[in-house]
Design a protein around this motif. Structure first.
Motif, PDB file in Angstrom:
ATOM      1  N   ASN A 107      36.969  49.984  21.644  1.00 14.02           N
ATOM      2  CA  ASN A 107      36.901  48.619  22.168  1.00 14.02           C
ATOM      3  C   ASN A 107      37.474  48.549  23.582  1.00 14.02           C
ATOM      4  OD1 ASN A 107      36.077  46.847  19.696  1.00 14.02           O
ATOM      5  ND2 ASN A 107      37.678  48.203  18.908  1.00 14.02           N
ATOM      6  N   PRO A 108      36.841  49.203  24.532  1.00 12.23           N
ATOM      7  CA  PRO A 108      37.376  49.162  25.897  1.00 12.23           C
ATOM      8  C   PRO A 108      37.375  47.740  26.450  1.00 12.23           C
ATOM      9  CG  PRO A 108      35.160  50.052  25.889  1.00 12.23           C
ATOM     10  CD  PRO A 108      35.574  49.961  24.460  1.00 12.23           C
ATOM     11  N   PHE A 109      38.425  47.388  27.152  1.00 12.29           N
ATOM     12  CA  PHE A 109      38.520  46.049  27.725  1.00 12.29           C
ATOM     13  C   PHE A 109      37.519  45.893  28.863  1.00 12.29           C
ATOM     14  CE2 PHE A 109      40.422  43.003  30.789  1.00 12.29           C
ATOM     15  CZ  PHE A 109      40.397  41.875  29.974  1.00 12.29           C
ATOM     16  N   VAL A 110      36.843  44.770  28.882  1.00 17.83           N
ATOM     17  CA  VAL A 110      35.892  44.449  29.943  1.00 17.83           C
ATOM     18  C   VAL A 110      36.420  43.251  30.713  1.00 17.83           C
ATOM     19  CG1 VAL A 110      33.530  43.737  30.476  1.00 17.83           C
ATOM     20  CG2 VAL A 110      33.962  45.336  28.586  1.00 17.83           C
ATOM     21  N   MET A 111      36.565  43.387  32.011  1.00 10.63           N
ATOM     22  CA  MET A 111      37.089  42.286  32.807  1.00 10.63           C
ATOM     23  C   MET A 111      36.109  41.119  32.780  1.00 10.63           C
ATOM     24  SD  MET A 111      38.755  44.389  35.992  1.00 10.63           S
ATOM     25  CE  MET A 111      39.896  43.103  36.509  1.00 10.63           C
ATOM     26  N   PRO A 112      36.601  39.901  32.535  1.00  5.13           N
ATOM     27  CA  PRO A 112      35.696  38.754  32.412  1.00  5.13           C
ATOM     28  C   PRO A 112      35.097  38.349  33.752  1.00  5.13           C
ATOM     29  CG  PRO A 112      37.976  38.016  32.390  1.00  5.13           C
ATOM     30  CD  PRO A 112      38.013  39.525  32.379  1.00  5.13           C
ATOM     31  N   THR A 113      34.066  37.545  33.663  1.00  3.37           N
ATOM     32  CA  THR A 113      33.415  36.995  34.851  1.00  3.37           C
ATOM     33  C   THR A 113      34.138  35.729  35.287  1.00  3.37           C
ATOM     34  OG1 THR A 113      31.274  37.883  34.160  1.00  3.37           O
ATOM     35  CG2 THR A 113      31.245  36.082  35.756  1.00  3.37           C
ATOM     36  N   GLY A 114      34.315  35.569  36.573  1.00  3.96           N
ATOM     37  CA  GLY A 114      34.919  34.343  37.086  1.00  3.96           C
ATOM     38  C   GLY A 114      33.889  33.223  37.167  1.00  3.96           C
ATOM     39  N   ARG A 115      34.365  32.019  37.428  1.00  2.00           N
ATOM     40  CA  ARG A 115      33.430  30.908  37.596  1.00  2.00           C
ATOM     41  C   ARG A 115      32.639  31.084  38.882  1.00  2.00           C
ATOM     42  NH1 ARG A 115      35.008  27.709  41.709  1.00  2.00           N
ATOM     43  NH2 ARG A 115      37.205  27.202  42.048  1.00  2.00           N
ATOM     44  N   SER A 116      31.571  30.341  39.013  1.00  2.00           N
ATOM     45  CA  SER A 116      30.764  30.410  40.224  1.00  2.00           C
ATOM     46  C   SER A 116      31.591  29.980  41.429  1.00  2.00           C
ATOM     47  CB  SER A 116      29.532  29.511  40.096  1.00  2.00           C
ATOM     48  OG  SER A 116      28.680  29.977  39.059  1.00  2.00           O
ATOM     49  N   ILE A 117      31.371  30.630  42.543  1.00  2.00           N
ATOM     50  CA  ILE A 117      32.072  30.285  43.776  1.00  2.00           C
ATOM     51  C   ILE A 117      31.455  29.030  44.362  1.00  2.00           C
ATOM     52  CG2 ILE A 117      32.644  31.062  46.110  1.00  2.00           C
ATOM     53  CD1 ILE A 117      32.431  33.947  45.050  1.00  2.00           C
ATOM     54  N   ALA A 118      32.305  28.113  44.816  1.00  8.51           N
ATOM     55  CA  ALA A 118      31.844  26.871  45.439  1.00  8.51           C
ATOM     56  C   ALA A 118      32.196  26.872  46.919  1.00  8.51           C
ATOM     57  CB  ALA A 118      32.482  25.665  44.747  1.00  8.51           C
ATOM     58  N   ALA A 119      31.472  26.063  47.662  1.00 10.81           N
ATOM     59  CA  ALA A 119      31.730  25.965  49.106  1.00 10.81           C
ATOM     60  C   ALA A 119      33.165  25.523  49.369  1.00 10.81           C
ATOM     61  CB  ALA A 119      30.730  25.009  49.737  1.00 10.81           C
ATOM     62  N   ASP A 120      33.727  24.687  48.470  1.00 13.60           N
ATOM     63  CA  ASP A 120      35.109  24.218  48.654  1.00 13.60           C
ATOM     64  C   ASP A 120      36.110  25.364  48.626  1.00 13.60           C
ATOM     65  OD1 ASP A 120      34.128  21.688  48.808  1.00 13.60           O
ATOM     66  OD2 ASP A 120      34.744  21.082  46.782  1.00 13.60           O
ATOM     67  N   ASP A 121      35.788  26.437  47.897  1.00 18.74           N
ATOM     68  CA  ASP A 121      36.703  27.568  47.802  1.00 18.74           C
ATOM     69  C   ASP A 121      36.887  28.263  49.151  1.00 18.74           C
ATOM     70  OD1 ASP A 121      37.079  27.344  44.984  1.00 18.74           O
ATOM     71  OD2 ASP A 121      35.144  28.309  44.675  1.00 18.74           O
ATOM     72  N   MET A 122      35.959  28.050  50.066  1.00 17.51           N
ATOM     73  CA  MET A 122      35.993  28.741  51.357  1.00 17.51           C
ATOM     74  C   MET A 122      36.303  27.816  52.519  1.00 17.51           C
ATOM     75  SD  MET A 122      32.728  31.207  50.851  1.00 17.51           S
ATOM     76  CE  MET A 122      31.749  29.835  50.316  1.00 17.51           C
ATOM     77  N   GLU A 123      36.684  26.587  52.212  1.00 15.57           N
ATOM     78  CA  GLU A 123      36.937  25.618  53.283  1.00 15.57           C
ATOM     79  C   GLU A 123      38.074  26.102  54.186  1.00 15.57           C
ATOM     80  OE1 GLU A 123      37.845  20.841  53.881  1.00 15.57           O
ATOM     81  OE2 GLU A 123      37.412  21.659  51.884  1.00 15.57           O
ATOM     82  N   GLY A 124      37.779  26.256  55.444  1.00 21.66           N
ATOM     83  CA  GLY A 124      38.780  26.698  56.416  1.00 21.66           C
ATOM     84  C   GLY A 124      38.885  28.201  56.563  1.00 21.66           C
ATOM     85  N   ALA A 125      38.147  28.970  55.736  1.00 19.78           N
ATOM     86  CA  ALA A 125      38.257  30.434  55.788  1.00 19.78           C
ATOM     87  C   ALA A 125      37.452  30.994  56.957  1.00 19.78           C
ATOM     88  CB  ALA A 125      37.772  31.050  54.486  1.00 19.78           C
TER      89      ALA A 125
END
Length: 382
Positions: free
Chosen positions: A132-150
């Motif tokens: 039962n190897p651990f599988v890293m989960p998927t994150g939520r979809s990236i939104a434009a707000d996540d990059m505001e100011g980047a």
């Protein structure tokens, strides 16, 4: 909270001993020296004043090493997110990273319950872990707000592998997962420069995404960088350390380019026995000898500065010979280290021989712009 304890990453830990601090410093330096810069189109090093949007499974949960017997129980592991934060970098995507932390904790708890339940019916509890190897989960979809100011996006691709979990020819392992492709194409559409960080112990296929996502301007291969990996990655991203690592394996353009592509590991349906039918043509020896163009060749690695290498001569010794070279940092801004690699071109007669063979290498000290160093690459006659 006493002075002998501190809060770190949400957990209570004792202050490290003097020995631990010395070892941590060494681990950080070793990890930084091993990082390989694979691509850089006028984006790295980043400026400390830049705000950065950070994503990917390995951003906050950076994989430090292998599993099973390849694992080490250390006090703490510094993630890339923590490394950037400790360097004083403004990260715009904290909501995304916090959400991923919750998803990871939930997936980890479910994984642990599954192993404990399966282990009850097994003679060797480790078999439940391996099955039962651990599988890293998927994150939520990236939104434009996540990059505001980047001013740039940093995306970390991670893979877990080791004892009981060999790599597999499937999405989310050798190939990018659907979510990783979706994330990178979304980021590409935002017209921000993307720095792709590869937190993987072995190659993954990148040819397709590099053709589709033209804004992937830099690729940094940090491999499995140990407990201080996050600090080491930050050191390289912001030029506290100039990258000087070199690839120890060949990264193919396509999986089918490898000579054992159809029979490696589980693909031959026999995990007890593997026959190396490629003979001496393993790794770069195969790609060189049969003129197959890789994505990134063995021994490859870029720097933030430039070097010149001049051969001074070859000297015989009792056990072989030495190649004398002069290395100069010909850049104007960054100090750095260069790796001198010596290959022998082999006569193609008699027994089968690869086209060329690495017979020696040496790494310089850190050279300031304009500084030179004499190096001797020692090569045994055999």
């Amino acid at each position: 909270m006493t002075e002998k304890n501190k809060i770190h990453s949400g957990t209570l830990t004792q202050n490290p001993s003097q020995r631990e601090m010395i070892h941590s410093m060494f681990a950080r330096e070793a990890a930084a020296q091993g990082i390989v810069l694979l691509k850089n189109e006028d984006i790295l090093p980043l400026e400390r004043s830049m705000a950065v949007a950070l994503f990917g499974a390995g951003a906050g949960k950076t994989v430090k090493g292998g599993i099973g017997s390849g694992d080490v129980n250390n006090r703490e592991t510094v993630s890339i997110y923590q490394g950037l934060t400790d360097a004083g970098i403004h990260v715009t995507s904290k909501d995304w990273l916090t959400d991923y932390e919750r998803r990871y904790a939930h997936a980890r708890a479910a994984w642990k319950e599954k192993i404990l339940a399966d282990a009850k019916g097994m003679e060797n509890p480790f078999d439940a872990y391996a099955a039962n190897p651990f599988v890293m989960p998927t994150g939520r979809s990236i939104a434009a707000d996540d990059m505001e100011g980047a001013a740039a996006a940093v995306y970390v691709i991670s893979r877990i592998s080791g004892e009981g979990k060999d790599r597999r020819r499937e999405e989310g392992d050798y190939y990018l997962s659907a979510a990783e492709r979706e994330d990178l194409l979304f980021l590409n559409g935002q017209n921000l420069p993307i720095v792709l960080i590869l937190n993987v112990g072995a190659p993954i296929e990148l040819t397709g995404i590099l053709q589709e996502a033209q804004n992937i301007r830099a690729i940094l291969h940090c491999s499995l960088p140990g407990q201080e990996g996050g600090h080491a990655v930050a050191d390289v991203l912001f030029a506290d350390v100039t990258p000087s690592g070199r690839l120890t394996t060949t990264w193919a353009r396509h999986y089918a380019d490898y000579p054992s592509a159809e029979t490696f590991g589980y693909l031959n349906k026999n995990l007890e026995y593997d026959e190396y039918r490629e003979g001496i043509y393993v790794g770069y020896r195969y790609f060189d000898s049969f003129d197959i163009q890789p994505l990134f060749p063995f021994g490859y690695g870029l720097s933030y500065t430039d070097f010149s290498i001049a051969t001074q001569g070859v000297r015989r010794t009792e056990t072989g010979f030495e190649v004398e070279v002069t290395v100069q940092n010909t850049g104007t801004m960054y100090a750095g280290r260069e790796v001198v690699q010596v290959y022998a071109v082999l006569p193609q007669e008699g027994l089968a021989k690869e086209l060329r063979r690495l017979i020696g290498f040496a790494k310089t000290k850190t050279l300031r712009p304009g500084e030179t160093q004499q190096l001797s690459v020692v090569i045994d006659q055999k």
